[in-house]
Every structure is written in C-alpha cells, then in structure tokens.
Design an enzyme around this catalytic site. Structure first.
Site, PDB file in Angstrom:
ATOM      1  CE  LYS A  83      -4.250   1.178   2.485  1.00 27.46           C
ATOM      2  NZ  LYS A  83      -4.834   1.090   3.843  1.00 27.46           N
TER       3      LYS A  83
HETATM    4  C1  E4P Z   1      -8.066   1.656   4.364  1.00 23.53           C
HETATM    5  O1  E4P Z   1      -7.388   1.212   3.508  1.00 23.53           O
HETATM    6  C2  E4P Z   1      -7.994   3.020   4.865  1.00 23.53           C
HETATM    7  O2  E4P Z   1      -6.731   3.296   5.373  1.00 23.53           O
HETATM    8  C3  E4P Z   1      -9.067   3.198   5.903  1.00 23.53           C
HETATM    9  O3  E4P Z   1     -10.278   2.707   5.364  1.00 23.53           O
HETATM   10  C4  E4P Z   1      -9.223   4.610   6.404  1.00 23.53           C
HETATM   11  O4  E4P Z   1     -10.343   4.696   7.236  1.00 23.53           O
HETATM   12  P1  E4P Z   1     -10.598   5.928   8.238  1.00 23.53           P
HETATM   13  O5  E4P Z   1     -10.869   7.138   7.414  1.00 23.53           O
HETATM   14  O6  E4P Z   1     -11.802   5.510   9.038  1.00 23.53           O
HETATM   15  O7  E4P Z   1      -9.352   6.066   9.059  1.00 23.53           O
END
Ligand code: E4P
Length: 217
Positions: A83
């Site tokens: 990622k």
């Molecule tokens: C996933 O890949 C993201 O990092 C995550 O969904 C972010 O979520 P949040 O905005 O609730 O922190």
C-alpha cells in the site's frame, strides 16, 4: 463486491473468516498502532488467516525508502499487497512493482483525477476515502461513481476499493455503483446483519416453535 476487512486485529478478523465474509484485509499505520502489534508479525498472522490480498502500508514518503520497505513487506507472504500513498513517489513505487506483476494498493485518494493517475501507474487497487470526504461536507459516494465511470470509459483494470467506510449505506451505495471492493471496519460488517424486522420475526418464530412442543435435533 468483495469485502475486505479494515483492521489489524486478529480477533476481529477470525470470526468474519468463519462466516465466509473476508475476501481480503487492509491495514494502515494507524490500525497497526491501534493493534499494539509489530507490523511484520501481525501482517504474517493475517496473511495466514486470509486467502485474499492483505494490504500492508509503507511508512516512508520517499521512493528509495519505499522500495526498500516494500521488499520487506512483500517478503512476509505471497498475498501481501503493498500500500502506497497517492504522491509522485508513491506512484513511482507503484509502477516499479506493478511492472513486476506485484499487487499495489494506492491509498489516500480523494479525487477522480488522482484515481486516473493510479490506474495509469498500474495499481491493482485504488482506495478512495469516502468517510473522510463526508467528514468535510463533501459527497464521498459521488467520487466512487466518477471513478467507476472513468475506469469503465477506458477499461482500466484497477479495482475500486472503497475505503474509510463508516456505516451500512456506504456499503450498499458502493455495491449499487459497482465498486469492486469495499474495505469495512468489523463493526460495520456486523451492522449489515441488522434489521428490526429480522429480530422481531425471529422472536415470534422462536415463541411459536416453543408452543409446538417439538424438537428437530
Ligand atoms: C483503508 O485502507 C484506509 O486506510 C481506511 O479505510 C481509512 O479509514 P478511516 O478514514 O476511518 O481512518
């Protein structure tokens, strides 16, 4: 639509695996912090538990260090999906590994033009954050619809992974738009089961069944 689970907590993932609801997992530095676990150890445990892609995020912001971190993260298991953030260095890292046939999830996407860049860099997944858009008074789901249109216009293979989901309408709307994946916090997956008519209907069936005096097994 595939369900990825947005957590680094093994105890939250396992019961959902048993329900057959886990097509993958996403983590990020904040979720690793929350878990209190070592990133390598917990990512390995998640990869052993789940068949699908497990996103592990780089911590660096420059290309050279991202590439070094990626080598460590990809080495954890075959189903690790790297990622990277939606920055020039992140997309350069994405292209570097996508060209080798490796899975990359480009995260922190907040506009359709950013999603277009990620597709051109060969991302396996683009992660637009709907909840954080809603938090500042924007329409997060409109972004998903725009990305769907653009990717379909040009037949991009990058999968739309709806991220930052906060409630069941985000999941329903993602499916209606035709997103490929939603990454969902465990508590939101449990919300999807809930309907008051299911609860009251089941209570009535249980009560009536008791009155029959019968048993099945
Ligand atoms: C996933 O890949 C993201 O990092 C995550 O969904 C972010 O979520 P949040 O905005 O609730 O922190």
């Amino acid at each position: 639509m595939k369900f990825f689970i947005d957590t680094a907590e093994i105890d939250e993932i396992r019961p959902l695996v048993e329900l057959g609801l886990v097509d993958g997992v996403t983590t990020n530095p904040s979720l690793i912090l929350k878990s209190g676990r070592d990133i390598i150890e917990v990512t390995k445990e998640i990869c052993d538990l789940v068949d699908g892609p497990v996103s592990a995020e780089v911590a660096a912001t420059d290309y050279e260090t991202m590439v070094r971190e990626a080598a460590v993260l990809y080495d954890i298991a075959d189903n690790v999906c790297l990622k990277v953030p939606l920055t020039p260095d992140g997309l350069r890292t994405c292209k570097h590994f996508a060209d080798q046939g490796k899975m990359v999830n480009v995260t922190l996407c907040f506009s359709a033009s950013q999603a277009l860049l990620a597709a051109k860099a060969g991302a396996a997944f683009i992660s637009p954050f709907v909840g954080r858009h809603d938090d500042i008074g924007h329409d997060g789901m409109a972004l998903i619809a725009d990305i769907r249109t653009i990717y379909d216009n040009y037949d991009f293979k990058t999968e739309i992974l709806v991220a930052s989901t906060r409630h069941n309408m985000h999941i329903l709307d993602s499916a209606l738009i035709g997103a490929d994946v939603a990454t969902i916090p465990p508590k939101v997956v449990h919300q999807l089961f809930k309907h008051p008519l299911t609860d009251s209907g089941l209570a009535a069936f249980v009560k009536d069944w008791e009155k029959t005096g019968q048993t099945i097994a």
